[in-house]
Design a protein around this motif. Structure first.
Motif, PDB file in Angstrom:
ATOM      1  N   GLY A 140       0.361   3.473  -3.143  1.00  0.00           N
ATOM      2  CA  GLY A 140      -0.423   4.570  -2.969  1.00  0.00           C
ATOM      3  C   GLY A 140       0.307   5.689  -3.401  1.00  0.00           C
ATOM      4  O   GLY A 140      -0.116   6.632  -4.130  1.00  0.00           O
ATOM      5  N   ASP A 141       1.549   5.843  -3.206  1.00  0.00           N
ATOM      6  CA  ASP A 141       2.448   6.935  -3.779  1.00  0.00           C
ATOM      7  C   ASP A 141       2.421   6.959  -5.335  1.00  0.00           C
ATOM      8  O   ASP A 141       2.283   7.971  -6.086  1.00  0.00           O
ATOM      9  CB  ASP A 141       3.985   6.737  -3.440  1.00  0.00           C
ATOM     10  CG  ASP A 141       4.223   7.011  -1.751  1.00  0.00           C
ATOM     11  OD1 ASP A 141       3.295   7.394  -1.197  1.00  0.00           O
ATOM     12  OD2 ASP A 141       5.467   6.893  -1.381  1.00  0.00           O
TER      13      ASP A 141
ATOM     14  N   VAL B 275      -5.407   5.623   0.634  1.00  0.00           N
ATOM     15  CA  VAL B 275      -5.396   4.071   0.504  1.00  0.00           C
ATOM     16  C   VAL B 275      -6.307   3.815   1.526  1.00  0.00           C
ATOM     17  O   VAL B 275      -7.044   2.773   1.330  1.00  0.00           O
ATOM     18  CB  VAL B 275      -4.012   3.612   0.424  1.00  0.00           C
ATOM     19  CG1 VAL B 275      -3.575   2.245   0.496  1.00  0.00           C
ATOM     20  CG2 VAL B 275      -3.163   3.844  -0.885  1.00  0.00           C
ATOM     21  N   SER B 276      -5.986   4.232   2.465  1.00  0.00           N
ATOM     22  CA  SER B 276      -6.870   3.772   3.798  1.00  0.00           C
ATOM     23  C   SER B 276      -8.349   4.086   3.530  1.00  0.00           C
ATOM     24  O   SER B 276      -9.210   3.289   4.019  1.00  0.00           O
ATOM     25  CB  SER B 276      -6.411   4.691   5.021  1.00  0.00           C
ATOM     26  OG  SER B 276      -5.170   4.216   5.506  1.00  0.00           O
TER      27      SER B 276
ATOM     28  N   SER C  27      -0.996   9.893   0.393  1.00  0.00           N
ATOM     29  CA  SER C  27      -1.375   8.652  -0.234  1.00  0.00           C
ATOM     30  C   SER C  27      -1.696   7.656   0.807  1.00  0.00           C
ATOM     31  O   SER C  27      -2.807   6.966   0.509  1.00  0.00           O
ATOM     32  CB  SER C  27      -0.132   8.216  -0.865  1.00  0.00           C
ATOM     33  OG  SER C  27       0.834   7.661  -0.221  1.00  0.00           O
ATOM     34  N   SER C  28      -1.136   7.574   1.989  1.00  0.00           N
ATOM     35  CA  SER C  28      -1.809   6.646   2.679  1.00  0.00           C
ATOM     36  C   SER C  28      -3.080   6.973   3.308  1.00  0.00           C
ATOM     37  O   SER C  28      -3.995   6.230   3.678  1.00  0.00           O
ATOM     38  CB  SER C  28      -0.756   6.410   4.162  1.00  0.00           C
ATOM     39  OG  SER C  28      -0.645   7.646   4.791  1.00  0.00           O
ATOM     40  N   ARG C  29      -3.590   8.242   3.357  1.00  0.00           N
ATOM     41  CA  ARG C  29      -4.706   8.492   3.672  1.00  0.00           C
ATOM     42  C   ARG C  29      -5.733   8.207   2.584  1.00  0.00           C
ATOM     43  O   ARG C  29      -6.887   7.546   2.969  1.00  0.00           O
ATOM     44  CB  ARG C  29      -4.943  10.076   4.017  1.00  0.00           C
ATOM     45  CG  ARG C  29      -4.362  10.412   5.465  1.00  0.00           C
ATOM     46  CD  ARG C  29      -5.058  11.987   5.813  1.00  0.00           C
ATOM     47  NE  ARG C  29      -4.867  12.711   4.818  1.00  0.00           N
ATOM     48  CZ  ARG C  29      -4.086  13.790   4.651  1.00  0.00           C
ATOM     49  NH1 ARG C  29      -3.012  14.026   5.272  1.00  0.00           N
ATOM     50  NH2 ARG C  29      -4.220  14.679   3.440  1.00  0.00           N
TER      51      ARG C  29
ATOM     52  N   ARG D 156       3.804  10.658   1.272  1.00  0.00           N
ATOM     53  CA  ARG D 156       3.329   9.237   1.748  1.00  0.00           C
ATOM     54  C   ARG D 156       2.046   9.625   2.772  1.00  0.00           C
ATOM     55  O   ARG D 156       1.157   8.624   2.949  1.00  0.00           O
ATOM     56  CB  ARG D 156       4.464   8.621   2.683  1.00  0.00           C
ATOM     57  CG  ARG D 156       4.250   7.515   3.087  1.00  0.00           C
ATOM     58  CD  ARG D 156       3.664   6.195   2.561  1.00  0.00           C
ATOM     59  NE  ARG D 156       4.622   5.911   1.154  1.00  0.00           N
ATOM     60  CZ  ARG D 156       5.832   5.245   1.054  1.00  0.00           C
ATOM     61  NH1 ARG D 156       6.283   4.694   2.343  1.00  0.00           N
ATOM     62  NH2 ARG D 156       6.368   5.178   0.106  1.00  0.00           N
ATOM     63  N   ASN D 157       2.239  10.440   3.596  1.00  0.00           N
ATOM     64  CA  ASN D 157       0.902  10.908   4.497  1.00  0.00           C
ATOM     65  C   ASN D 157      -0.315  11.212   3.618  1.00  0.00           C
ATOM     66  O   ASN D 157      -1.312  10.651   4.111  1.00  0.00           O
ATOM     67  CB  ASN D 157       1.238  12.198   5.159  1.00  0.00           C
ATOM     68  CG  ASN D 157       0.358  12.567   5.942  1.00  0.00           C
ATOM     69  OD1 ASN D 157      -0.258  11.937   6.803  1.00  0.00           O
ATOM     70  ND2 ASN D 157      -0.073  13.911   6.117  1.00  0.00           N
TER      71      ASN D 157
ATOM     72  N   LYS E 226       0.682  -1.344  -0.046  1.00  0.00           N
ATOM     73  CA  LYS E 226       0.062   0.059  -0.013  1.00  0.00           C
ATOM     74  C   LYS E 226       0.881   1.127   0.069  1.00  0.00           C
ATOM     75  O   LYS E 226       0.384   2.313  -0.629  1.00  0.00           O
ATOM     76  CB  LYS E 226      -1.069  -0.026   1.047  1.00  0.00           C
ATOM     77  CG  LYS E 226      -0.481  -0.216   2.745  1.00  0.00           C
ATOM     78  CD  LYS E 226      -1.371  -0.129   3.600  1.00  0.00           C
ATOM     79  CE  LYS E 226      -0.642  -0.533   5.008  1.00  0.00           C
ATOM     80  NZ  LYS E 226      -1.661  -0.502   5.917  1.00  0.00           N
ATOM     81  N   ASP E 227       1.957   1.354   0.713  1.00  0.00           N
ATOM     82  CA  ASP E 227       2.716   2.681   0.790  1.00  0.00           C
ATOM     83  C   ASP E 227       3.175   2.853  -0.662  1.00  0.00           C
ATOM     84  O   ASP E 227       2.929   4.120  -1.036  1.00  0.00           O
ATOM     85  CB  ASP E 227       3.890   2.432   1.564  1.00  0.00           C
ATOM     86  CG  ASP E 227       3.271   2.136   3.204  1.00  0.00           C
ATOM     87  OD1 ASP E 227       2.188   2.794   3.393  1.00  0.00           O
ATOM     88  OD2 ASP E 227       4.073   2.069   3.960  1.00  0.00           O
TER      89      ASP E 227
END
Length: 146
Positions: free
Chosen positions: A25-26, A68-69, A64-66, A61-62, A21-22
Motif C-alpha cells: 500500500g505504501d 488498500v482496504s 495507504s491502508s485506507r 501508512r494510515n 498490504k502494508d
C-alpha cells in the motif's frame, strides 16, 4: 459489475498485493505520487510535500491502508452488481467531496496493472479486468460530476 471470470482474475492478481498490504500500500501510493506529481495535493496530509517527506510521514501508512482496504472491498464485491452500485455511489460522492475526479482514477487505472505485475505475475486477462474495475469507478466519478 465484473463478470465472475473477470472478478476471479482480479482477485487472483490482487492476492499477492494484499498478502503484504502494508508495504505494498505504501509503495503503491509512492508510485502513484511519483508517476503523477500533482496527486499528493488531493490528500490533505500530503499537500505540498515532497516524496521524501511523504515517505517519512507517519500518515503514509494510515492513508495507504485506507486505500488498500477500500480497494479490497471492491475486489471482493466485483461480481456483485448490487453491492458494487451502492459502493460506487458512496465512494464517488465521498471522493467528489474531496475534489478528486475521474482523471485521478484514470491515472490510477493507467499505472495499477503495472504495479500489480511488479509484485507477482498476474493471470491472463488481469490488465483488462482491472481496467474494467477502474472503469466502473471512473464512470461513477463522472456521474458524481467529477
Amino acid at each position: 459489475a465484473l463478470s465472475a471470470a473477470e472478478a476471479e482474475v482480479v482477485a487472483k492478481s490482487w492476492g499477492p498485493v494484499f498478502a503484504n498490504k502494508d508495504a505494498n500500500g505504501d509503495n503503491f501510493l509512492i508510485a502513484l505520487f511519483e508517476a503523477y506529481p500533482d496527486s499528493p495535493n488531493f490528500f490533505a496530509d500530503f499537500k505540498g510535500k515532497s516524496i521524501a517527506d511523504i515517505r517519512a510521514s507517519p500518515k503514509l501508512r494510515n492513508v495507504s491502508s485506507r486505500i488498500v482496504s477500500r480497494l479490497n472491498e471492491f475486489v471482493s464485491s466485483a461480481a456483485d452488481a448490487g453491492k458494487m452500485a451502492a459502493m460506487l455511489d458512496q465512494f464517488s460522492k465521498e471522493h467528489a467531496g474531496f475534489g478528486v475526479g475521474s482523471q485521478q482514477f484514470q491515472n490510477v487505472s493507467a499505472m495499477f496493472p503495472g504495479f500489480v505485475a511488479s509484485i507477482a505475475a498476474p493471470p491472463a486477462g488481469a490488465d483488462a479486468a482491472w481496467g474494467k474495475l477502474f472503469g466502473l469507478i471512473i464512470d461513477a466519478m463522472k456521474k458524481a460530476g467529477k
